[in-house]
Enzyme design. Structure first.
Site, mmCIF file in Angstrom:
data_model
loop_
_atom_site.group_PDB
_atom_site.id
_atom_site.type_symbol
_atom_site.label_atom_id
_atom_site.label_comp_id
_atom_site.label_asym_id
_atom_site.label_seq_id
_atom_site.Cartn_x
_atom_site.Cartn_y
_atom_site.Cartn_z
ATOM 1 C CG ASP A 9 20.685 20.088 3.774
ATOM 2 O OD1 ASP A 9 21.423 19.310 3.134
ATOM 3 O OD2 ASP A 9 19.469 19.878 3.957
ATOM 4 C CG ASP A 14 16.545 20.965 2.963
ATOM 5 O OD1 ASP A 14 17.037 20.436 1.955
ATOM 6 O OD2 ASP A 14 16.807 20.595 4.118
ATOM 7 C CG ASN A 38 20.818 19.310 -0.030
ATOM 8 O OD1 ASN A 38 21.048 18.138 -0.309
ATOM 9 N ND2 ASN A 38 19.725 19.693 0.618
ATOM 10 C CB THR A 134 15.154 18.376 6.608
ATOM 11 O OG1 THR A 134 15.521 19.756 6.390
ATOM 12 C CG2 THR A 134 13.809 18.290 7.289
ATOM 13 C CG PHE A 176 23.147 13.923 1.199
ATOM 14 C CD1 PHE A 176 22.785 15.008 1.970
ATOM 15 C CD2 PHE A 176 24.306 13.995 0.440
ATOM 16 C CE1 PHE A 176 23.562 16.169 1.986
ATOM 17 C CE2 PHE A 176 25.093 15.143 0.439
ATOM 18 C CZ PHE A 176 24.728 16.228 1.220
ATOM 19 C CG ASN A 177 20.157 14.728 5.427
ATOM 20 O OD1 ASN A 177 20.773 15.567 4.760
ATOM 21 N ND2 ASN A 177 18.835 14.678 5.469
ATOM 22 C CG HIS A 252 14.053 12.949 0.270
ATOM 23 N ND1 HIS A 252 14.029 11.570 0.257
ATOM 24 C CD2 HIS A 252 14.673 13.301 -0.886
ATOM 25 C CE1 HIS A 252 14.597 11.119 -0.842
ATOM 26 N NE2 HIS A 252 15.005 12.137 -1.555
ATOM 27 C CG ASP A 253 14.430 17.612 3.494
ATOM 28 O OD1 ASP A 253 15.246 18.377 2.971
ATOM 29 O OD2 ASP A 253 14.744 16.485 3.931
HETATM 30 O O1 RIB Z 1 18.697 12.020 1.330
HETATM 31 C C1 RIB Z 1 17.823 13.111 1.178
HETATM 32 C C2 RIB Z 1 18.182 14.205 2.137
HETATM 33 O O2 RIB Z 1 19.490 14.703 1.848
HETATM 34 C C3 RIB Z 1 17.255 15.423 2.001
HETATM 35 O O3 RIB Z 1 17.180 16.071 3.241
HETATM 36 C C4 RIB Z 1 17.978 16.290 1.017
HETATM 37 O O4 RIB Z 1 17.633 17.677 1.164
HETATM 38 C C5 RIB Z 1 19.405 16.071 1.443
HETATM 39 O O5 RIB Z 1 19.673 16.933 2.550
HETATM 40 CA CA CA Z 2 17.777 18.414 3.364
#
Ligand code: RIB
Ligand code: CA
Length: 323
Positions: A9, A14, A38, A134, A176-177, A252-253
């Protein structure tokens, strides 16, 4: 080379993950499937095409649009973190003549929806493929709902998401994801896809790209790619400076991509994982059952990451991307 599907996303981190994947000879990226997360789906698709343009990729992977919204919940976009375009508001950056440094790409996405592209690739490659997800897992869950038998053939799945022994980021308890589409994550957790490696905030919060380090790399390399990394992360790093207490950003990703290339970057624990899909305060919370296994219902269904070597990953990321 390991055939992979990236389900993303983009989103700034990403975008960095796409750069790492496409600049790593160990991976053969067959498709980039896109999910709303996102930022709105159409902007995520446009961002993938922009990144491929910047990379000047000739033999580009299939780009396919997937879910515009989660299974049940309302979409949750975060332009305050990734910018209104999802890539740190790139239109701000201009060349000396006033032209856009990052003009819109003329490349086009496939007309086939993401879930079908995923299932076709898994089937055609007889499961010899890894899925790296991701974003919210809506596309993956749609593919599982359509043909769970085929999806169980995948070699492995690596997802960025969840938080186990650490607070959440979008709520006090949810990452978040997982929060954006907990129903999709629940489907993935029940899918019996194995191994299912979950790269959660427990480890991604230990992997930071500092602004000063990045700017030094840009000064020493000065390539179009490092300039893009600096430009697209500026807004994202400002968010971290104001809200996370350091002048940089979490990777993160990119770490999820790193784990699929160098699995020994992380320490994992096989464990039974569930996700809250209904809680008023706890929706999206991921629960690992750290108690000793007591019944067949508690059999491990995932490998969660409980440790990481941040310095080694940052070095590997820099060697591949910041050159
Ligand atoms: O919590 C972080 C994740 O949520 C990452 O993948 C960021 O890109 C969002 O998608
Ligand atoms: Ca992401």
């Amino acid at each position: 080379m390991k055939p992979v599907i990236l389900d993303m996303d983009p989103g700034v981190d990403d975008a960095l993950a796409i750069l790492l994947a496409l600049k790593s000879p160990e991976l053969d990226v067959k498709a980039i499937t896109v999910v709303s997360g996102n930022i709105r789906l159409d902007l995520c698709v446009r961002n993938v095409l922009t990144i491929l343009e910047i990379l000047g990729i000739e033999d580009a992977p299939i780009v396919s649009a997937g879910a515009e919204r989660p299974f049940r919940r309302e979409p949750v976009n975060v332009p305050s973190i990734h910018g209104c375009d999802g890539l740190g508001e790139l239109d701000r950056f201009r060349e000396a003549d006033g032209s856009k440094r990052y003009p819109e790409s003329k490349r086009e996405a496939s007309s086939r929806p993401a879930a079908d592209v995923i299932l076709d690739l898994v089937d055609n490659l007889a499961g010899n493929i890894t899925i790296i997800a991701t974003g919210p897992l809506t596309n993956i869950a749609q593919a599982i709902m359509k043909d769970s038998k085929t999806m169980r053939k995948v070699d492995s799945m690596v997802i960025m998401g969840g938080a186990f022994r650490t607070p959440g980021n979008i709520t006090p308890v949810a990452e978040f994801n997982a929060y954006a589409d907990p129903d999709a994550l629940q489907i993935v957790l029940h899918s019996r896809i194995n191994p299912l490696v979950i790269v959660g905030l427990d480890v991604t919060h230990k992997v930071r790209l500092y602004r000063h380090y990045l700017h030094e790399k840009v000064r020493s390399s000065g390539t179009k790619i490092t300039q893009f990394v600096q430009d697209c992360t500026e807004f994202y790093m400002d968010f971290h400076k104001d809200n996370e207490g350091f002048d940089g950003c979490y990777l993160h990703d990119p770490l999820a991509v790193g784990v699929s290339i160098w699995p020994d970057l992380v320490e994992t624990q096989d464990i039974h994982v569930q996700v809250e899909t209904c809680g008023k305060l706890t929706v999206g919370m991921t629960l690992a059952d750290f108690r000793p296994e007591r019944s067949p219902l508690d059999k491990p269904n995932a490998s969660i990451c409980i440790g990481v070597d941040p310095d080694r990953f940052l070095r590997l990321f820099s060697e591949r991307v910041l050159i």
